[in-house]
Design an enzyme around this catalytic site. Structure first.
Site, PDB file in Angstrom:
ATOM      1  N   TYR A   5      -3.710   6.255  -7.032  1.00  0.00           N
ATOM      2  CA  TYR A   5      -4.739   5.908  -7.645  1.00  0.00           C
ATOM      3  C   TYR A   5      -5.560   7.607  -7.796  1.00  0.00           C
ATOM      4  O   TYR A   5      -6.431   7.498  -8.631  1.00  0.00           O
ATOM      5  CB  TYR A   5      -5.930   5.381  -6.632  1.00  0.00           C
ATOM      6  CG  TYR A   5      -5.968   3.797  -6.843  1.00  0.00           C
ATOM      7  CD1 TYR A   5      -4.660   3.132  -6.760  1.00  0.00           C
ATOM      8  CD2 TYR A   5      -7.159   3.512  -6.993  1.00  0.00           C
ATOM      9  CE1 TYR A   5      -4.896   1.860  -6.886  1.00  0.00           C
ATOM     10  CE2 TYR A   5      -7.349   1.953  -7.153  1.00  0.00           C
ATOM     11  CZ  TYR A   5      -6.019   1.301  -6.955  1.00  0.00           C
ATOM     12  OH  TYR A   5      -6.041  -0.148  -7.241  1.00  0.00           O
ATOM     13  N   LYS A  56       7.463   0.757   0.111  1.00  0.00           N
ATOM     14  CA  LYS A  56       8.778   0.550  -0.702  1.00  0.00           C
ATOM     15  C   LYS A  56       9.649   1.518  -0.447  1.00  0.00           C
ATOM     16  O   LYS A  56      10.046   2.445  -1.315  1.00  0.00           O
ATOM     17  CB  LYS A  56       8.280   0.530  -2.302  1.00  0.00           C
ATOM     18  CG  LYS A  56       9.370   0.175  -2.984  1.00  0.00           C
ATOM     19  CD  LYS A  56       9.493  -1.469  -3.086  1.00  0.00           C
ATOM     20  CE  LYS A  56      10.712  -1.760  -4.037  1.00  0.00           C
ATOM     21  NZ  LYS A  56      11.280  -3.191  -3.754  1.00  0.00           N
ATOM     22  N   ASP A  84       7.430  -6.062  -1.572  1.00  0.00           N
ATOM     23  CA  ASP A  84       7.796  -7.522  -2.329  1.00  0.00           C
ATOM     24  C   ASP A  84       8.098  -8.214  -1.166  1.00  0.00           C
ATOM     25  O   ASP A  84       7.731  -9.699  -1.478  1.00  0.00           O
ATOM     26  CB  ASP A  84       9.241  -7.307  -2.996  1.00  0.00           C
ATOM     27  CG  ASP A  84      10.320  -6.397  -2.534  1.00  0.00           C
ATOM     28  OD1 ASP A  84      10.188  -5.797  -1.461  1.00  0.00           O
ATOM     29  OD2 ASP A  84      11.327  -6.216  -3.084  1.00  0.00           O
ATOM     30  N   ASP A  90      -4.379  -2.905  -2.688  1.00  0.00           N
ATOM     31  CA  ASP A  90      -5.224  -3.487  -3.559  1.00  0.00           C
ATOM     32  C   ASP A  90      -4.596  -4.803  -4.104  1.00  0.00           C
ATOM     33  O   ASP A  90      -5.344  -5.712  -3.987  1.00  0.00           O
ATOM     34  CB  ASP A  90      -5.310  -2.502  -5.020  1.00  0.00           C
ATOM     35  CG  ASP A  90      -6.307  -3.144  -6.080  1.00  0.00           C
ATOM     36  OD1 ASP A  90      -7.137  -3.686  -5.591  1.00  0.00           O
ATOM     37  OD2 ASP A  90      -5.478  -3.164  -7.096  1.00  0.00           O
ATOM     38  N   ASP A 139      -6.068  -8.824  -2.798  1.00  0.00           N
ATOM     39  CA  ASP A 139      -6.250 -10.222  -3.754  1.00  0.00           C
ATOM     40  C   ASP A 139      -5.440 -11.118  -3.349  1.00  0.00           C
ATOM     41  O   ASP A 139      -5.759 -12.325  -3.306  1.00  0.00           O
ATOM     42  CB  ASP A 139      -5.867  -9.673  -4.834  1.00  0.00           C
ATOM     43  CG  ASP A 139      -7.365  -9.222  -5.777  1.00  0.00           C
ATOM     44  OD1 ASP A 139      -8.112  -8.481  -5.044  1.00  0.00           O
ATOM     45  OD2 ASP A 139      -7.185  -9.239  -7.177  1.00  0.00           O
TER      46      ASP A 139
HETATM   47  C1  IPM Z   1     -10.953  -3.217  -5.509  1.00  0.00           C
HETATM   48  C2  IPM Z   1     -10.773  -2.986  -6.764  1.00  0.00           C
HETATM   49  C3  IPM Z   1     -11.053  -1.634  -7.112  1.00  0.00           C
HETATM   50  C4  IPM Z   1      -9.849  -1.018  -6.796  1.00  0.00           C
HETATM   51  C5  IPM Z   1     -11.300  -1.388  -8.858  1.00  0.00           C
HETATM   52  C6  IPM Z   1     -12.562  -1.900  -9.204  1.00  0.00           C
HETATM   53  C7  IPM Z   1     -11.256  -0.042  -9.142  1.00  0.00           C
HETATM   54  O1  IPM Z   1      -9.826  -3.861  -7.472  1.00  0.00           O
HETATM   55  O2  IPM Z   1     -11.805  -2.613  -4.658  1.00  0.00           O
HETATM   56  O3  IPM Z   1      -9.949  -3.648  -4.813  1.00  0.00           O
HETATM   57  O4  IPM Z   1      -8.585  -1.031  -7.579  1.00  0.00           O
HETATM   58  O5  IPM Z   1      -9.871  -0.425  -5.751  1.00  0.00           O
HETATM   59 MG    MG Z   2      -8.881  -4.641  -6.337  1.00  0.00          MG
END
Ligand code: IPM
Ligand code: MG
Length: 357
Positions: A141, A192, A224, A248, A252
């Site tokens: 990042y 990884k 993975d 990240d 999710d």
């Molecule tokens: C998160 C979001 C952010 C990230 C984006 C909005 C930059 O997806 O906080 O998980 O990738 O960190």
């Molecule tokens: Mg995110």
């Protein structure tokens, strides 16, 4: 002593969900005598509209002065076309870096009332309680160089750099082991290392830090496989520690196990315990302004703020219990509604949590 909270509503559904979290905070101030003062600042697209940049200096300065920051969400199609370095998301990355918030805690907990909403079968999901510890201020990042360049043959090439210093890996590993000591004493480090040197070093350093925590069992997993294991047998995980980008993605993924991404909070902490608190979901521009978004991730983030940055552990417990009570009473926003439940709006959900408090 009075504590100060900087509130950054941001874009899309950000202002709506933050309003509900503020209601909860105000209720604690009014009814429980909490001494908390709040002020608002600009970040993301709304900051671009007003000041031309996604993180005005003033916002960062206010953040540095405050005991904690509560953030909604940033971004939206309106700002997708502007110069890359000025996009809303850069504001979020800049405040994370500017406050040195390297430790991102993302709990994935399944509320039993929401078992129905999980994408997994009840027998697979079990009693899910995972803490993802995501490194937040390093890795791909932030690595340099980065960009999109034109090659000699005329085609363009995009490039990013995955870098981790030993010191960056060490401090996030300590966070993960400290968190594990207060939980089930199991850490799974996700990398990884079979392909990427940066995470080969990651694995080596995490293994070294583990020696300081003889009571904690450490396991390593390739990312993975970790993704597969999270949907195959999520109950095997206690604490997961991983890089910025893998964290990240996996957070999710983990959110869907719990029923909705609208339920998951996060805390981003620096070495001084100062923190920024935000839902893990985005600004959901498609549903913004409709009063249908789920404010619970932001309200639970507020509970995390009370716990980690404002030294109000009892009040944090009360907020979390209030959320549980509201879910048990059958109220659901659109994202988690199911047969037999009562569908409510964003503001009705916030009001219900305040009432349950
Ligand atoms: C998160 C979001 C952010 C990230 C984006 C909005 C930059 O997806 O906080 O998980 O990738 O960190
Ligand atoms: Mg995110």
């Amino acid at each position: 002593m009075s504590k100060s909270v900087l509130i950054l509503p941001g874009d899309g559904i950000g202002p709506e969900i933050v309003t509900e979290a503020e209601k909860v905070l105000n209720a604690l101030v009014e009814n429980r005598g909490l001494e908390i003062s709040t002020e608002q600042g600009l970040i993301g697209g709304s900051a671009i509209d007003e000041t031309g940049v996604p993180l005005p200096d003033e916002t960062l300065a206010m953040g540095k002065q405050s005991d904690a920051v509560l953030l909604g969400a940033v971004g939206g199609p309106k700002w997708d076309k502007i110069e890359r370095s000025l996009r809303p998301e850069r504001g979020l990355l800049a405040i994370r870096a500017g406050l040195d918030l390297y430790a991102n805690l993302r709990p994935a907990i399944l509320y039993k009332e929401l078992a129905e909403a999980s994408s997994l079968k009840p027998e697979v999901i079990g009693a899910l309680d995972i803490m993802i510890v995501r490194e937040l201020t390093g890795g791909i990042y932030f690595g340099q160089p980065r960009g999109i360049r034109t090659l000699d043959d005329g085609q363009r090439e995009g490039f990013n750099t995955l870098v981790y210093k030993e010191s960056e890996i060490e401090r996030i590993a300590h966070t993960a082991f400290d968190v594990a000591m207060k939980r089930n004493k199991k850490v799974c480090s996700v990398d990884k290392a079979n392909v990427l040197e940066a995470t080969e070093l990651w694995r080596e350093v995490v293994t070294r830090v583990a020696k300081d925590y003889p009571e904690v069992s450490l396991e390593h997993m390739y990312v993975d496989n970790a993704a597969m294991q999270l949907v195959r047998a999520p109950g095997q995980f206690d604490v997961i520690v991983t890089t910025n980008m893998f964290g990240d993605i996996l957070s999710d993924l983990a959110s869907m196990l719990t029923g909705s991404i609208g339920m998951l909070p996060s805390a981003s902490l620096n070495a001084e315990g100062q923190g920024m608190y935000e839902p893990i979901h985005g600004s959901a521009p498609d549903i913004a302004g409709q009063n249908i978004a789920n404010p619970l991730a932001t309200i639970i983030s507020t509970a995390m703020m009370l716990r980690y940055s404002l030294a109000e552990v009892a009040q944090a417990d009360r907020v979390e219990q209030a959320v549980q009570k509201v879910l048990a009473s059958g109220l659901r926003t659109a994202d988690i509604v199911s047969e037999g439940m009562t569908r409510v709006s964003t503001s009705e959900m916030g009001d219900a949590v305040v009432a349950a408090l």
